[in-house]
Motif scaffolding. Sequence first.
Motif, PDB file in Angstrom:
ATOM      1  N   LEU A 162      38.669  31.277  32.691  1.00  0.00           N
ATOM      2  CA  LEU A 162      37.956  30.635  31.572  1.00  0.00           C
ATOM      3  C   LEU A 162      36.593  30.104  31.987  1.00  0.00           C
ATOM      4  O   LEU A 162      35.707  29.948  31.151  1.00  0.00           O
ATOM      5  N   THR A 163      36.411  29.836  33.278  1.00  0.00           N
ATOM      6  CA  THR A 163      35.124  29.324  33.757  1.00  0.00           C
ATOM      7  C   THR A 163      34.208  30.442  34.243  1.00  0.00           C
ATOM      8  O   THR A 163      33.061  30.187  34.596  1.00  0.00           O
ATOM      9  N   ASP A 164      34.716  31.666  34.250  1.00  0.00           N
ATOM     10  CA  ASP A 164      33.957  32.816  34.737  1.00  0.00           C
ATOM     11  C   ASP A 164      32.894  33.225  33.716  1.00  0.00           C
ATOM     12  O   ASP A 164      33.012  32.926  32.526  1.00  0.00           O
ATOM     13  N   ASP A 165      31.870  33.919  34.196  1.00  0.00           N
ATOM     14  CA  ASP A 165      30.830  34.433  33.292  1.00  0.00           C
ATOM     15  C   ASP A 165      31.402  35.440  32.307  1.00  0.00           C
ATOM     16  O   ASP A 165      30.885  35.601  31.215  1.00  0.00           O
ATOM     17  N   ASP A 166      32.448  36.133  32.697  1.00  0.00           N
ATOM     18  CA  ASP A 166      33.105  37.109  31.828  1.00  0.00           C
ATOM     19  C   ASP A 166      34.583  36.746  31.729  1.00  0.00           C
ATOM     20  O   ASP A 166      35.423  37.296  32.437  1.00  0.00           O
ATOM     21  N   PRO A 167      34.934  35.777  30.837  1.00  0.00           N
ATOM     22  CA  PRO A 167      36.302  35.262  30.791  1.00  0.00           C
ATOM     23  C   PRO A 167      37.341  36.228  30.222  1.00  0.00           C
ATOM     24  O   PRO A 167      38.519  35.923  30.222  1.00  0.00           O
ATOM     25  N   VAL A 168      36.896  37.404  29.742  1.00  0.00           N
ATOM     26  CA  VAL A 168      37.837  38.342  29.144  1.00  0.00           C
ATOM     27  C   VAL A 168      38.092  39.554  30.027  1.00  0.00           C
ATOM     28  O   VAL A 168      39.219  40.011  30.151  1.00  0.00           O
ATOM     29  N   SER A 169      37.059  40.085  30.670  1.00  0.00           N
ATOM     30  CA  SER A 169      37.266  41.315  31.435  1.00  0.00           C
ATOM     31  C   SER A 169      36.719  41.258  32.856  1.00  0.00           C
ATOM     32  O   SER A 169      36.652  42.278  33.531  1.00  0.00           O
ATOM     33  N   GLY A 170      36.345  40.084  33.339  1.00  0.00           N
ATOM     34  CA  GLY A 170      35.877  39.948  34.712  1.00  0.00           C
ATOM     35  C   GLY A 170      37.028  40.021  35.700  1.00  0.00           C
ATOM     36  O   GLY A 170      38.196  40.155  35.328  1.00  0.00           O
ATOM     37  N   ASP A 171      36.693  39.922  36.981  1.00  0.00           N
ATOM     38  CA  ASP A 171      37.714  39.998  38.030  1.00  0.00           C
ATOM     39  C   ASP A 171      38.762  38.901  37.885  1.00  0.00           C
ATOM     40  O   ASP A 171      39.959  39.147  38.032  1.00  0.00           O
ATOM     41  N   ALA A 172      38.329  37.686  37.589  1.00  0.00           N
ATOM     42  CA  ALA A 172      39.274  36.574  37.445  1.00  0.00           C
ATOM     43  C   ALA A 172      40.203  36.809  36.254  1.00  0.00           C
ATOM     44  O   ALA A 172      41.408  36.537  36.333  1.00  0.00           O
ATOM     45  N   ALA A 173      39.660  37.334  35.174  1.00  0.00           N
ATOM     46  CA  ALA A 173      40.485  37.620  33.996  1.00  0.00           C
ATOM     47  C   ALA A 173      41.513  38.706  34.298  1.00  0.00           C
ATOM     48  O   ALA A 173      42.671  38.617  33.874  1.00  0.00           O
ATOM     49  N   THR A 174      41.107  39.714  35.049  1.00  0.00           N
ATOM     50  CA  THR A 174      42.027  40.789  35.429  1.00  0.00           C
ATOM     51  C   THR A 174      43.180  40.229  36.257  1.00  0.00           C
ATOM     52  O   THR A 174      44.353  40.562  36.018  1.00  0.00           O
ATOM     53  N   LEU A 175      42.865  39.370  37.219  1.00  0.00           N
ATOM     54  CA  LEU A 175      43.917  38.749  38.034  1.00  0.00           C
ATOM     55  C   LEU A 175      44.812  37.842  37.196  1.00  0.00           C
ATOM     56  O   LEU A 175      46.018  37.777  37.413  1.00  0.00           O
ATOM     57  N   ALA A 176      44.218  37.136  36.236  1.00  0.00           N
ATOM     58  CA  ALA A 176      44.998  36.250  35.364  1.00  0.00           C
ATOM     59  C   ALA A 176      45.990  37.058  34.534  1.00  0.00           C
ATOM     60  O   ALA A 176      47.150  36.653  34.371  1.00  0.00           O
ATOM     61  N   VAL A 177      45.570  38.192  34.026  1.00  0.00           N
ATOM     62  CA  VAL A 177      46.469  39.047  33.238  1.00  0.00           C
ATOM     63  C   VAL A 177      47.579  39.602  34.116  1.00  0.00           C
ATOM     64  O   VAL A 177      48.746  39.640  33.713  1.00  0.00           O
TER      65      VAL A 177
END
Length: 168
Positions: free
Chosen positions: A102-117
């Motif tokens: 959620l704090t990432d520049d790309d909260p939907v498809s960035g690397d952090a979002a991918t790991l979260a999913v």
Amino acid sequence: MFEIRIICNPAEAPEITKALAETFTTGAVRQHPTRDGDRVRLYVNAEQQPSHWPTPETAYATAPSIISEIGWTARGARDCLNGIQVREFWLRKAALLDRIALTDDDPVSGDAATLAVEAARRLMEIDHAAGLGPNGYADGPYTPDHPDSIREPRGYVRQEYALWNRHH
């Protein structure tokens, strides 16, 4: 609002219509034969269903700081590997990764979002295998195999984290 057009065999039309209604808020389905007469064209107006998941602000309102959760997750990995607190580990790890995404520049498809999913899907696998649902630990409206959970795994994590946090 958008329109969906599907060309299918007539026998498939009821199942497809049902799946669309489970996925979207839909209007009446208009059905017309194709030019060759072998198939049908389905036309339906649809829109995204409103999210029923807790907002991140609600789900994580009383959560420990991200730094604290990183420490807990690092310590909890050992217990998880030994079969202790497996669900809690994956729940807290998935929530942590969701919060970071959620704090990432790309909260939907960035690397952090991918790991979260990915972590959310792992939690859903654990909950599904344990048979958790409305009558189990997870007393929320969405079970791990519910279409909304499958479509929005991070929403499932927020639901489960809010419930877990309320009970701890």
